[in-house]
Design a protein around this motif. Sequence first.
Motif, PDB file in Angstrom:
ATOM      1  N   UNK A 242       0.812  -1.219   0.000  1.00 19.54           N
ATOM      2  CA  UNK A 242       0.000   0.000   0.000  1.00 19.54           C
ATOM      3  C   UNK A 242       0.847   1.271   0.000  1.00 19.54           C
ATOM      4  N   UNK A 243       2.164   1.108  -0.141  1.00 17.39           N
ATOM      5  CA  UNK A 243       3.024   2.274  -0.237  1.00 17.39           C
ATOM      6  C   UNK A 243       3.372   2.923   1.083  1.00 17.39           C
ATOM      7  N   UNK A 244       3.239   2.173   2.194  1.00 16.36           N
ATOM      8  CA  UNK A 244       3.445   2.760   3.526  1.00 16.36           C
ATOM      9  C   UNK A 244       4.896   2.757   3.979  1.00 16.36           C
ATOM     10  N   UNK A 245       5.775   2.104   3.238  1.00 17.92           N
ATOM     11  CA  UNK A 245       7.172   2.066   3.626  1.00 17.92           C
ATOM     12  C   UNK A 245       7.872   0.849   3.058  1.00 17.92           C
ATOM     13  N   UNK A 246       9.137   0.662   3.468  1.00 17.99           N
ATOM     14  CA  UNK A 246       9.958  -0.458   3.047  1.00 17.99           C
ATOM     15  C   UNK A 246      10.180  -1.390   4.236  1.00 17.99           C
ATOM     16  N   UNK A 247      10.493  -2.645   3.943  1.00 15.71           N
ATOM     17  CA  UNK A 247      10.853  -3.574   5.016  1.00 15.71           C
ATOM     18  C   UNK A 247      11.807  -4.619   4.461  1.00 15.71           C
ATOM     19  N   UNK A 248      12.417  -5.373   5.350  1.00 18.06           N
ATOM     20  CA  UNK A 248      13.323  -6.438   4.938  1.00 18.06           C
ATOM     21  C   UNK A 248      12.634  -7.791   5.071  1.00 18.06           C
ATOM     22  N   UNK A 249      13.032  -8.737   4.232  1.00 18.93           N
ATOM     23  CA  UNK A 249      12.491 -10.094   4.282  1.00 18.93           C
ATOM     24  C   UNK A 249      13.596 -11.077   3.926  1.00 18.93           C
ATOM     25  N   UNK A 250      13.521 -12.307   4.437  1.00 12.41           N
ATOM     26  CA  UNK A 250      14.442 -13.345   3.956  1.00 12.41           C
ATOM     27  C   UNK A 250      14.151 -13.648   2.484  1.00 12.41           C
ATOM     28  N   UNK A 251      15.165 -14.045   1.762  1.00 18.70           N
ATOM     29  CA  UNK A 251      14.976 -14.342   0.338  1.00 18.70           C
ATOM     30  C   UNK A 251      13.930 -15.426   0.117  1.00 18.70           C
ATOM     31  N   UNK A 252      13.793 -16.341   1.073  1.00 18.36           N
ATOM     32  CA  UNK A 252      12.842 -17.444   0.904  1.00 18.36           C
ATOM     33  C   UNK A 252      11.392 -16.979   0.889  1.00 18.36           C
ATOM     34  N   UNK A 253      11.125 -15.750   1.347  1.00 15.11           N
ATOM     35  CA  UNK A 253       9.755 -15.244   1.355  1.00 15.11           C
ATOM     36  C   UNK A 253       9.356 -14.585   0.039  1.00 15.11           C
ATOM     37  N   UNK A 254      10.282 -14.436  -0.872  1.00 18.00           N
ATOM     38  CA  UNK A 254       9.966 -13.761  -2.139  1.00 18.00           C
ATOM     39  C   UNK A 254       8.763 -14.379  -2.861  1.00 18.00           C
ATOM     40  N   UNK A 256       6.173 -15.622  -1.660  1.00 20.64           N
ATOM     41  CA  UNK A 256       4.930 -15.372  -0.932  1.00 20.64           C
ATOM     42  C   UNK A 256       4.556 -13.898  -0.881  1.00 20.64           C
ATOM     43  N   UNK A 257       5.331 -13.052  -1.539  1.00 16.32           N
ATOM     44  CA  UNK A 257       5.041 -11.618  -1.511  1.00 16.32           C
ATOM     45  C   UNK A 257       3.716 -11.325  -2.222  1.00 16.32           C
ATOM     46  N   UNK A 258       2.859 -10.484  -1.646  1.00 20.04           N
ATOM     47  CA  UNK A 258       1.571 -10.169  -2.291  1.00 20.04           C
ATOM     48  C   UNK A 258       1.755  -9.250  -3.489  1.00 20.04           C
ATOM     49  N   UNK A 259       0.736  -9.134  -4.345  1.00 23.10           N
ATOM     50  CA  UNK A 259       0.812  -8.195  -5.463  1.00 23.10           C
ATOM     51  C   UNK A 259       1.091  -6.782  -4.949  1.00 23.10           C
ATOM     52  N   UNK A 260       1.843  -6.034  -5.742  1.00 23.35           N
ATOM     53  CA  UNK A 260       2.164  -4.663  -5.343  1.00 23.35           C
ATOM     54  C   UNK A 260       3.465  -4.545  -4.587  1.00 23.35           C
ATOM     55  N   UNK A 261       4.197  -5.675  -4.442  1.00 16.41           N
ATOM     56  CA  UNK A 261       5.469  -5.666  -3.725  1.00 16.41           C
ATOM     57  C   UNK A 261       6.564  -6.188  -4.647  1.00 16.41           C
ATOM     58  N   UNK A 262       7.688  -5.479  -4.690  1.00 14.91           N
ATOM     59  CA  UNK A 262       8.881  -5.958  -5.390  1.00 14.91           C
ATOM     60  C   UNK A 262       9.910  -6.372  -4.352  1.00 14.91           C
ATOM     61  N   UNK A 263      10.558  -7.509  -4.573  1.00 10.91           N
ATOM     62  CA  UNK A 263      11.615  -7.994  -3.687  1.00 10.91           C
ATOM     63  C   UNK A 263      12.953  -7.772  -4.396  1.00 10.91           C
ATOM     64  N   UNK A 264      13.827  -6.991  -3.770  1.00 11.90           N
ATOM     65  CA  UNK A 264      15.084  -6.577  -4.394  1.00 11.90           C
ATOM     66  C   UNK A 264      16.279  -6.995  -3.548  1.00 11.90           C
ATOM     67  N   UNK A 265      17.410  -7.156  -4.204  1.00 13.35           N
ATOM     68  CA  UNK A 265      18.668  -7.333  -3.478  1.00 13.35           C
ATOM     69  C   UNK A 265      19.294  -5.953  -3.272  1.00 13.35           C
ATOM     70  N   UNK A 266      20.227  -5.879  -2.338  1.00 15.78           N
ATOM     71  CA  UNK A 266      20.863  -4.609  -1.987  1.00 15.78           C
ATOM     72  C   UNK A 266      22.357  -4.723  -2.225  1.00 15.78           C
ATOM     73  N   UNK A 267      22.904  -3.775  -2.994  1.00 16.74           N
ATOM     74  CA  UNK A 267      24.335  -3.755  -3.290  1.00 16.74           C
ATOM     75  C   UNK A 267      25.057  -2.823  -2.320  1.00 16.74           C
ATOM     76  N   UNK A 268      26.304  -3.160  -2.017  1.00 20.47           N
ATOM     77  CA  UNK A 268      27.113  -2.307  -1.167  1.00 20.47           C
ATOM     78  C   UNK A 268      27.038  -2.722   0.281  1.00 20.47           C
ATOM     79  N   UNK A 269      28.145  -2.559   0.987  1.00 24.72           N
ATOM     80  CA  UNK A 269      28.171  -2.968   2.381  1.00 24.72           C
ATOM     81  C   UNK A 269      28.312  -4.474   2.505  1.00 24.72           C
ATOM     82  N   UNK A 270      28.442  -4.977   3.721  1.00 21.54           N
ATOM     83  CA  UNK A 270      28.574  -6.429   3.913  1.00 21.54           C
ATOM     84  C   UNK A 270      27.287  -7.147   3.532  1.00 21.54           C
TER      85      UNK A 270
END
Length: 307
Positions: A242-254, A256-270
Amino acid sequence: MDFTDVSLVALRVFREVAERGTLTAAAGALGYTQSAVSRQIASLERAARAQLLERRRDGVRLTAAGHVVLRRAVTVLDQIDATARELAGLPAEAGTVRLGWFASAGAVLLPRAVAALRRSHPAITVSTREGSTPALVRALRAGTLDLALLASAPPFRPFDSESPPLAVRTLGERSLRLAVPATHPLAAGDAVDVADLRGQRWIAGSSVGDERLMGVWPGLDERPVIAHTARDWLAKLHLVAEGCGLTTVPASLAPAAPPGVRILSVRGGPEERRRVVLARLPRPLPEPAARLADALQVAAADLSEPA
């Protein structure tokens, strides 16, 4: 009063206090008043001629004598319960496994493993319950769970300081991912730079101990803006949708993500990794529990990330 004269009620109350961590929580679970719970604990301590619980501001902690009583009480109560089931014509304890699990394990891993076990060993009954890591660890120690699925984050410390240490089997290690609204500017690609996460609004987990910032990308060099808090992972993902913010998830949950959500990887840092582990008391597992442990291992392997 000799300890051999203690009542089963007192032992059950003591086990509940050990699992719940507070007299108040144990009273609520048992339907007793707190004073009734206190009286039962006092009677046990008189019989033991020792203090069994250390009262602290955040609850209670077992003393050395308390650990001795709990270990023996678990054995006695399990045998009494098994006898009652057998007399009632119900399946024996040998065919039942009690499994605890952390929230996101219920999305994919838990259902797959339980379904596979039901197909291969239909006589085994699995009872499950969700809980926080501290609650599940206490339940293992109290003997009210046989196995517990737990999540572990770096630096992967032991789950408690009690002795003997819990026996832990790592089922898998997953990278952490970022869930963003499909309409968010960051959703244009498959990955984002960690620098792009500065100034974002976050949907975090409940503010209890170390879980306070769960849901926020680790190691950000700023004080994060927490727009919403929710313990349930599905609630967090729907808030993301619903556009209320960002959150983190384990890759295994990708998946199960509902419509309207993109699951992305993050570059940089450990690289951020999370482990899924199966914990138990360090003693031989009955065959039904061992079968469930194997089913969980296979399901976790099926969900493993490609190399």
